[in-house]
Design an enzyme around this catalytic site. Structure first.
Site, short mmCIF file in Angstrom:
data_model
loop_
_atom_site.label_atom_id
_atom_site.label_comp_id
_atom_site.label_asym_id
_atom_site.label_seq_id
_atom_site.Cartn_x
_atom_site.Cartn_y
_atom_site.Cartn_z
N PRO A 469 47.05 53.84 37.83
CA PRO A 469 47.06 51.82 38.66
C PRO A 469 48.60 51.27 37.79
O PRO A 469 48.63 51.72 36.47
CB PRO A 469 46.29 52.13 37.78
N CYS A 470 49.30 51.13 38.04
CA CYS A 470 50.42 50.16 37.38
C CYS A 470 50.52 48.91 37.87
O CYS A 470 51.32 48.54 39.00
CB CYS A 470 51.76 50.78 37.86
#
Length: 867
Positions: A469-470
């Site tokens: 996740p970013c």
């Protein structure tokens, strides 16, 4: 790569009229502003010595020159066609070899330095570093100008890695390319020594011997898909002996060493085990990516199995564990998982053999001193009786974890303990310092766990997949850290993912992420991922893939990054199978990375799928539906529906069900139950294409297509006292949006399935029913088969589906991976065409090759039972 051209008129300073005449004779066209010509570098003005740029020796015989460089000597018909093209389109770019050639030469003299074909040189570019290239042609144009053609080498900063990440690379390491360019002869600024070295095949070797040189290369680079690839041994063979060599001492070192890396040993083992591969799914969610990869690999006759999976979401782990009972699913943070792997490696080294443990030796010696079995039994009984009241005895160790991310816990290793005389529900996690007297139990657990591979060690993992996740790069995040993006905790998982790859050294890896990682701060996160892989000596490539192009009724563009170790074949990207128009904002620097057919190609693609193709067979349900299982009620209407309803045994290529009478239930076909107000609003949205909140009473649409409340009418309120048209719908996107309470239609393609089901700012209402799309309908838009059961609250199940990788995309890539593993892809191919009617055609082929597995008949029988 084109060199920058000077625009200012510059003259060379010479000391005599003779030198000026000789220079004018050699370089007469230099002052005629030919297209693509570069003036003499300004720095040579200060050099008062004679400057010459000329060819040395006789010209290459015309017949030989035409044979070697035929593109420089076009036929009369080709010349005529080129002139016609230029007259029709004056702005058209000239084709390769458009500088018309009079003769070729083998040697040249520039600044009193002799050069020959194959020499590696620097070529001047104004305002920056010199380019690095290899001379592959010397030729004189028909107008008398002198030229060279150079095949370029790329520094790290010249590739998709970019300038910032390039600072982390060895400045002497460059990348071979097939890019060629013509330059005036006088642009040469010096000679360099470039060597080709073998790839870093042994990951455990920290350093390798590089011979004396200015630069070295062990990989090639291609602009298309930002590809870093392995080279053949003779890639540098056309370099002259003086400026280039091929160094094989890395291979020689490996050949003379009896010790092989874990990765190499794993590769050799798999080469004789019929391609049985193990997969680790990081940030696994409910397992969409790994499920698709394994399905695709099975179609290529490769048995890829998800052995381990890691995710922080407890409900997603439950879903994955149920659908993949063969998988060791760990509900923990990825950074804790990495810390655990390092500790596990230490434990496995400590207890590699039972005799290696000093505690074990002492224990063994003590037991050997017993007089008899009876004596040992009595002694054991006596010991058990000596347990003091309030103390507990460890029966066995049954689990291990690393505690690090919880603020309320002390960092460190913990073991899950089964207490003697207590039930399983009373098992507890205990820190290592509280189990000092239980080394034998820990040893037994480690030895058994190593044999069963409850945790992977370096060399155990063939494929790693995952989508770190970013959120820190998301365009929806107004507080993004643009100065140091990787310092943002929300982007740190990209670093953790690469750290795990660096530790485990898998044969292959594939990472998925949102397109924002290429948009945010010049694509810093995407460049970082590429940089880490190349620095770890992995081959790498990056592509943008659209889910709809592989048989789904949603668009959904995502980034996929592949890596492969040096002795493997880098999997090609599978080209689209369905005709979907690419839409969306693609970053300019990454346009070459979109996985699509070339504009000149005209492939036979299947028609794009729409919403009706995916969900029109599902039974009607109400907003208040609470059942998690129900009957289908209707037969499948489309090929997509027949495929998606097939049993697990059919879709995964396993053994058919033992009974054809098994009745398959429809799972998770329930919507998020809207509150009373939203449900009442939904019921008033017309059942037609394009309907949304603008069709509600009290909305006025201006000529510029923005909306406001109708000032001429009295505002309508719901029984609760809330307005029928909420203020947020009017103000959303400054009144320009069509999304609030938008109704989908049967002939439309959904933009992207997201993890939320509220209709406030997205089009998610069913075409003909007053509700949002159900969990199962969303799952079908993502390509999840109907047998895939989800766990957790309704909202959690929507999140699991929305965050997953679209299965058809992962399946197509799994098929390409399977072919690459078996070396069945042509070398150098960056993309590949999938078989017609993929994947159904491949399933039929596999089933027909095994008459005992009559999957087609099974699928039909099960469908009839469901109906």
């Amino acid at each position: 790569m084109k060199t920058k051209r000077d625009t200012a008129e510059e003259m060379i300073v010479v000391d005599s009229e003779e030198e000026q005449e000789e220079l004018d004779e050699i370089n007469e066209p230099a002052n005629k502003k030919l297209k693509g010509e570069k003036n003499v570098p300004a720095k040579r003005k200060a050099d008062k010595a004679a400057f010459l740029a000329k060819f040395v020796g006789n010209a290459v015989p015309k017949a030989e020159a035409v044979q070697r460089w035929g593109h420089r000597y076009p036929s009369k018909s080709a010349k005529k066609a080129e002139r016609r093209k230029t007259s029709e389109d004056p702005g058209a770019e000239e084709t390769e070899g458009s500088v018309e050639c009079a003769a070729h030469y083998l040697q040249a003299l520039v600044d009193n330095v002799s050069y020959k074909l194959g020499d590696c040189v620097t070529i001047n570019s104004d305002g920056g570093s010199d380019y690095l290239g290899r001379i592959i042609e010397f030729f004189k144009a028909v107008d008398g100008s002198l030229w060279l053609c150079a095949q370029w080498f790329f520094r790290a900063e010249d590739t998709a890695i970019g300038k910032d990440e390039a600072q982390k690379h060895d400045p002497k390491r460059i990348f071979y390319s097939e890019v060629k360019d013509d330059n005036p002869l006088e642009c040469i600024t010096g000679k360099i020594k470039v060597v080709q070295v073998s790839p870093m095949k042994n990951f455990n070797k920290l350093k390798r011997s590089i011979p004396a040189c200015d630069y070295y290369f062990d990989m090639g680079y291609n602009y298309a898909y930002s590809t870093y690839f392995n080279l053949t041994a003779d890639a540098g063979s056309t370099c002259s002996d003086e400026s280039s060599t091929i160094c094989d001492d890395v291979n020689a070192t490996a050949a003379n060493s009896d010790q092989k890396s874990d990765s190499e040993a794993t590769c050799e083992k798999n080469s004789v085990s019929k391609y049985q591969l193990s997969l680790l799914d990081l940030y696994a969610g409910c397992g969409g990516m790994s499920t698709g990869l394994c399905m695709g690999a099975s179609l290529a006759c490769v048995n890829l199995v998800t052995r381990w999976a890691v995710d922080l979401n407890e409900n997603a782990c439950k879903s994955l564990r149920y659908n993949h009972p063969e998988t060791e699913v760990r509900n923990e943070a990825a950074e804790d998982f990495l810390a655990l792997l390092k500790e596990w490696q230490k434990l496995c080294q400590k207890y590699r053999e039972p005799e290696d443990s000093l505690d074990f030796k002492a224990d063994k010696k003590s037991k050997n001193s017993d007089a008899s079995d009876v004596t040992k039994k009595e002694e054991s009984e006596d010991e058990s009786e000596t347990v003091e009241p309030g103390e507990y005895e460890v029966e066995k160790v049954i689990g291990i974890r690393w505690v690090g991310s919880s603020e309320n816990s002390k960092k460190g290793l913990e073991f899950k303990v089964r207490w003697k005389g207590y039930d399983e529900d009373e098992d507890t996690w205990e820190p290592t310092d509280g189990l000092e007297s239980c080394q034998e139990r820990i040893r037994d657990f480690v030895i058994e766990g190593r044999n069963k591979k409850v945790l992977p060690l370096p060399g155990d993992v063939d494929v790693i997949c995952g989508g770190p996740p970013c959120q820190g790069a998301s365009g929806f995040n107004r507080f993004r850290n643009k100065i140091a993006p990787l310092d943002d905790p929300r982007n740190h998982q990209m670093v953790v993912y690469m750290d795990i790859v660096d530790f485990l050294k898998p044969r292959f890896l594939v990472m998925e992420n949102v397109v924002d990682i290429l948009k945010f701060c010049g694509g810093v996160l995407g460049r970082y991922a590429l940089s880490r892989l190349v620095n770890m000596h992995y081959q790498a490539k990056l592509g943008l893939m659209v889910a709809g192009c592989y048989g789904l009724p949603q668009f959904r563009m995502r980034v996929f990054l592949w890596g492969a170790c040096p002795n493997e074949k880098l999997p090609p990207f599978p080209l689209p199978t369905h005709d979907v128009v690419i839409r969306g904002n693609i970053p300019a620097d990454w346009e070459r990375n979109v996985v699509a057919y070339d504009e000149t190609q005209h492939p036979l693609l299947q028609k794009a799928l729409v919403l009706g193709d995916a969900i029109s067979d599902l039974p009607a349900v109400e907003n208040s539906e609470r059942r998690d299982e129900m009957d289908y009620q209707k037969a499948a209407k489309t090929e997509f529906q027949r495929y998606i309803r097939a049993p697990k045994e059919v879709l995964t290529g396993g053994t058919p069900l033992t009974s054809k009478k098994q009745k398959q239930k429809l799972l998770d076909h329930r919507p998020l139950e809207l509150n009373i107000d939203d449900n009442q609003r939904t019921c008033k949205i017309p059942k037609r294409k394009g309907a949304n909140f603008r069709d509600l009473e009290g909305v006025f649409v201006r000529p510029d297509n923005t909306v406001e409340l109708d000032q001429q009418a009295e505002r309508v309120y719901l029984p609760s006292g809330k307005p029928l048209v909420p203020d947020y719908a009017i103000s959303f996107m400054k009144g320009r949006s069509l999304k609030p309470f938008g109704r989908l239609w049967w002939d439309e393609t959904v933009p992207t399935v997201v993890g939320r089901a509220e209709p406030h700012n997205q089009i998610i209402l069913h075409p003909e029913q007053d509700r949002v799309l159900t969990i199962r309908e969303n799952a079908r838009l993502q390509g999840f088969p109907d047998y895939y059961k989800l766990f957790g609250p309704v909202k959690e199940r929507y999140v699991q589906v929305g965050n997953a990788v679209a299965l058809p995309v992962a399946r197509a890539q799994g098929y390409a991976l399977g072919l690459a593993i078996q070396q069945q892809c042509p070398p150098g191919d960056l993309v590949m065409e999938l078989p017609q009617k993929f994947p159904q055609s491949m399933m039929s082929a596999l089933q027909n090759s095994n008459p005992t597995n009559n999957h087609n008949e099974l699928a039909i029988d099960v469908e009839e039972q469901c109906c």
